[in-house]
Write a protein that holds these residues in place. Structure first.
Motif, PDB file in Angstrom:
ATOM      1  N   GLY A   6       0.813  -1.214   0.000  1.00 15.90           N
ATOM      2  CA  GLY A   6       0.000   0.000   0.000  1.00 15.90           C
ATOM      3  C   GLY A   6       0.844   1.260   0.000  1.00 15.90           C
ATOM      4  O   GLY A   6       0.577   2.204  -0.756  1.00 15.90           O
ATOM      5  N   SER A   7       1.887   1.293   0.825  1.00 17.89           N
ATOM      6  CA  SER A   7       2.762   2.468   0.874  1.00 17.89           C
ATOM      7  C   SER A   7       3.531   2.631  -0.428  1.00 17.89           C
ATOM      8  O   SER A   7       3.805   3.756  -0.865  1.00 17.89           O
ATOM      9  CB  SER A   7       3.726   2.358   2.057  1.00 17.89           C
ATOM     10  OG  SER A   7       4.548   1.207   1.938  1.00 17.89           O
TER      11      SER A   7
ATOM     12  N   ILE B  39      11.185   1.045   0.027  1.00 15.93           N
ATOM     13  CA  ILE B  39      10.365   0.019   0.667  1.00 15.93           C
ATOM     14  C   ILE B  39      11.232  -0.890   1.536  1.00 15.93           C
ATOM     15  O   ILE B  39      10.819  -1.310   2.615  1.00 15.93           O
ATOM     16  CB  ILE B  39       9.619  -0.808  -0.401  1.00 15.93           C
ATOM     17  CG1 ILE B  39       8.610   0.068  -1.132  1.00 15.93           C
ATOM     18  CG2 ILE B  39       8.908  -2.000   0.223  1.00 15.93           C
ATOM     19  CD1 ILE B  39       7.555   0.696  -0.216  1.00 15.93           C
ATOM     20  N   ALA B  40      12.445  -1.167   1.081  1.00 12.89           N
ATOM     21  CA  ALA B  40      13.371  -1.972   1.887  1.00 12.89           C
ATOM     22  C   ALA B  40      13.665  -1.275   3.210  1.00 12.89           C
ATOM     23  O   ALA B  40      13.733  -1.922   4.265  1.00 12.89           O
ATOM     24  CB  ALA B  40      14.663  -2.212   1.112  1.00 12.89           C
TER      25      ALA B  40
ATOM     26  N   MET C  81      13.244  -9.571   5.400  1.00 12.88           N
ATOM     27  CA  MET C  81      12.889  -9.268   4.015  1.00 12.88           C
ATOM     28  C   MET C  81      13.526  -7.966   3.538  1.00 12.88           C
ATOM     29  O   MET C  81      13.949  -7.846   2.391  1.00 12.88           O
ATOM     30  CB  MET C  81      11.361  -9.194   3.870  1.00 12.88           C
ATOM     31  CG  MET C  81      10.657 -10.517   4.093  1.00 12.88           C
ATOM     32  SD  MET C  81      11.229 -11.842   3.002  1.00 12.88           S
ATOM     33  CE  MET C  81      10.796 -11.185   1.407  1.00 12.88           C
ATOM     34  N   GLY C  82      13.609  -6.974   4.441  1.00 11.29           N
ATOM     35  CA  GLY C  82      14.178  -5.687   4.064  1.00 11.29           C
ATOM     36  C   GLY C  82      15.654  -5.782   3.700  1.00 11.29           C
ATOM     37  O   GLY C  82      16.081  -5.291   2.652  1.00 11.29           O
ATOM     38  N   TYR C  83      16.426  -6.449   4.575  1.00 15.77           N
ATOM     39  CA  TYR C  83      17.876  -6.515   4.370  1.00 15.77           C
ATOM     40  C   TYR C  83      18.319  -7.756   3.601  1.00 15.77           C
ATOM     41  O   TYR C  83      19.413  -7.767   3.020  1.00 15.77           O
ATOM     42  CB  TYR C  83      18.594  -6.470   5.721  1.00 15.77           C
ATOM     43  CG  TYR C  83      18.448  -5.145   6.424  1.00 15.77           C
ATOM     44  CD1 TYR C  83      18.993  -3.986   5.883  1.00 15.77           C
ATOM     45  CD2 TYR C  83      17.750  -5.049   7.627  1.00 15.77           C
ATOM     46  CE1 TYR C  83      18.852  -2.767   6.520  1.00 15.77           C
ATOM     47  CE2 TYR C  83      17.611  -3.833   8.276  1.00 15.77           C
ATOM     48  CZ  TYR C  83      18.165  -2.697   7.721  1.00 15.77           C
ATOM     49  OH  TYR C  83      18.023  -1.486   8.343  1.00 15.77           O
ATOM     50  N   GLY C  84      17.492  -8.788   3.608  1.00 12.83           N
ATOM     51  CA  GLY C  84      17.888 -10.022   2.949  1.00 12.83           C
ATOM     52  C   GLY C  84      17.455 -10.131   1.502  1.00 12.83           C
ATOM     53  O   GLY C  84      18.118 -10.810   0.705  1.00 12.83           O
ATOM     54  N   PHE C  85      16.356  -9.441   1.135  1.00 17.29           N
ATOM     55  CA  PHE C  85      15.824  -9.607  -0.219  1.00 17.29           C
ATOM     56  C   PHE C  85      15.525  -8.282  -0.928  1.00 17.29           C
ATOM     57  O   PHE C  85      16.049  -8.032  -2.018  1.00 17.29           O
ATOM     58  CB  PHE C  85      14.544 -10.455  -0.179  1.00 17.29           C
ATOM     59  CG  PHE C  85      14.784 -11.885   0.199  1.00 17.29           C
ATOM     60  CD1 PHE C  85      15.212 -12.809  -0.747  1.00 17.29           C
ATOM     61  CD2 PHE C  85      14.609 -12.307   1.505  1.00 17.29           C
ATOM     62  CE1 PHE C  85      15.455 -14.128  -0.403  1.00 17.29           C
ATOM     63  CE2 PHE C  85      14.845 -13.625   1.858  1.00 17.29           C
ATOM     64  CZ  PHE C  85      15.271 -14.533   0.906  1.00 17.29           C
TER      65      PHE C  85
ATOM     66  N   GLY D  26      16.159  -5.045  -0.186  1.00 16.56           N
ATOM     67  CA  GLY D  26      17.305  -4.150  -0.313  1.00 16.56           C
ATOM     68  C   GLY D  26      18.286  -4.604  -1.385  1.00 16.56           C
ATOM     69  O   GLY D  26      18.642  -3.828  -2.288  1.00 16.56           O
ATOM     70  N   PRO D  27      18.744  -5.863  -1.350  1.00 14.40           N
ATOM     71  CA  PRO D  27      19.618  -6.355  -2.419  1.00 14.40           C
ATOM     72  C   PRO D  27      18.970  -6.296  -3.806  1.00 14.40           C
ATOM     73  O   PRO D  27      19.661  -6.063  -4.801  1.00 14.40           O
ATOM     74  CB  PRO D  27      19.889  -7.804  -1.995  1.00 14.40           C
ATOM     75  CG  PRO D  27      19.765  -7.787  -0.513  1.00 14.40           C
ATOM     76  CD  PRO D  27      18.666  -6.817  -0.228  1.00 14.40           C
ATOM     77  N   ALA D  28      17.641  -6.515  -3.864  1.00 12.85           N
ATOM     78  CA  ALA D  28      16.956  -6.430  -5.165  1.00 12.85           C
ATOM     79  C   ALA D  28      17.041  -5.016  -5.730  1.00 12.85           C
ATOM     80  O   ALA D  28      17.186  -4.830  -6.946  1.00 12.85           O
ATOM     81  CB  ALA D  28      15.500  -6.855  -5.017  1.00 12.85           C
TER      82      ALA D  28
END
Length: 283
Positions: free
Chosen positions: A43-44, A168-169, A215-219, A221-223
């Motif tokens: 949503g954000s 978003i990350a 999810m933020g730092y593991g996926f 952010g790297p994405a």
């Protein structure tokens, strides 16, 4: 492929370490926490970005899985296309490429390079400046300045998806805390039901914090970093075209003009001199 390999390593190490430490994987499955965190993140994300950025994130996200089209083979085709255009213009006159420029879809030269044809923005960049060159009323430094301005603008556009995903990350750990706080609020209802019920509820709440950070730092952010790298490879195609066009306007022969373009490419994707020469002769 690297995206899949990296994701497997992240999941295997984190969940494997948790299991070896005595943890129960079933405890980590908390659908309501997932709904809160990822629903709020989605949503954000929609609130923060215009529709074209949303489309670009989806399109470029798929490329991370399927692989970027801007590879060595693409650059070789791009340089070969430029060579054919320059060679025809040199031998038959600038006006001879007018039909190719105006209708690249039906052009015998452009149609031989479907990978370049699929990149609509790059194709428009090439044809627009060939059209300007064919008009023959612009100095070399003016043409180069115009192309640099457009490339700068294009760079900002290409980097938008990476920046949007990165924001978003950064937000996911905070949204994980939101989910955890809501879980603690729910836990307050179990104060009279014994330590076991309270413990399970608190554990479920802490899973929200874990998911947000994980999810933020593991996926995610790297994405975003991977998207940024992909945009740089696309931008290099524009810089390659610019260098080749400026060289040909300066009077360089077609073979030398595409050498200027080749030198603008990143070293890990750049074809060798003889490799490119052989490719040009084979087309």
């Amino acid at each position: 492929m690297l995206l899949i390999i990296g994701s497997i390593v992240v999941v295997a190490c984190v969940l494997g370490g948790f299991t070896l430490h005595g943890g129960n994987l079933l405890v980590l499955w908390q659908p309501t926490e997932v709904l809160i965190i990822f629903g709020a993140a989605l949503g954000s994300f929609v609130i923060a970005n215009p529709i074209h950025t949303l489309k670009e994130v989806f399109s470029k996200g798929m490329r991370l899985i399927t692989g970027s089209p801007y590879n060595k083979a693409f650059y070789m085709d791009l340089l070969s296309l430029m060579y054919e255009i320059f060679d025809k213009s040199r031998k038959q006159g600038v006006m001879s490429i007018e039909e190719d420029i105006d209708n690249p879809e039906s052009s015998q030269i452009f149609s031989r390079y479907p990978a370049v044809m699929k990149s609509k923005d790059l194709l428009a960049f090439i044809t627009d400046y060939l059209r300007i060159i064919s008009a023959g009323n612009m100095a070399t430094h003016e043409l180069e300045g115009m192309m640099e301005n457009e490339i700068d603008s294009r760079q900002h556009e290409l980097e938008e998806p990476a920046h949007a995903v990165n924001k978003i990350a950064d937000a996911l750990p905070g949204l994980g805390i939101v989910a955890a706080v809501l879980g603690i609020v729910v836990t307050m209802n179990y104060m009279s039901e014994g330590p076991e019920k309270i413990g399970l509820s608190v554990a479920a709440s802490l899973v929200g914090t874990f998911m947000g950070i994980f999810m933020g730092y593991g996926f995610v952010g790297p994405a975003s970093i991977a998207l940024e790298h992909a945009s740089k490879y696309e931008l290099k195609a524009y810089e390659c075209v610019k260098s080749a066009l400026v060289a040909t306007v300066s009077g360089q022969a077609p073979q030398m003009a595409i050498e200027f373009g080749r030198k603008a490419l990143p070293t890990d994707k750049r074809p060798g001199f003889q490799e490119l020469n052989d490719h040009v002769r084979s087309t």
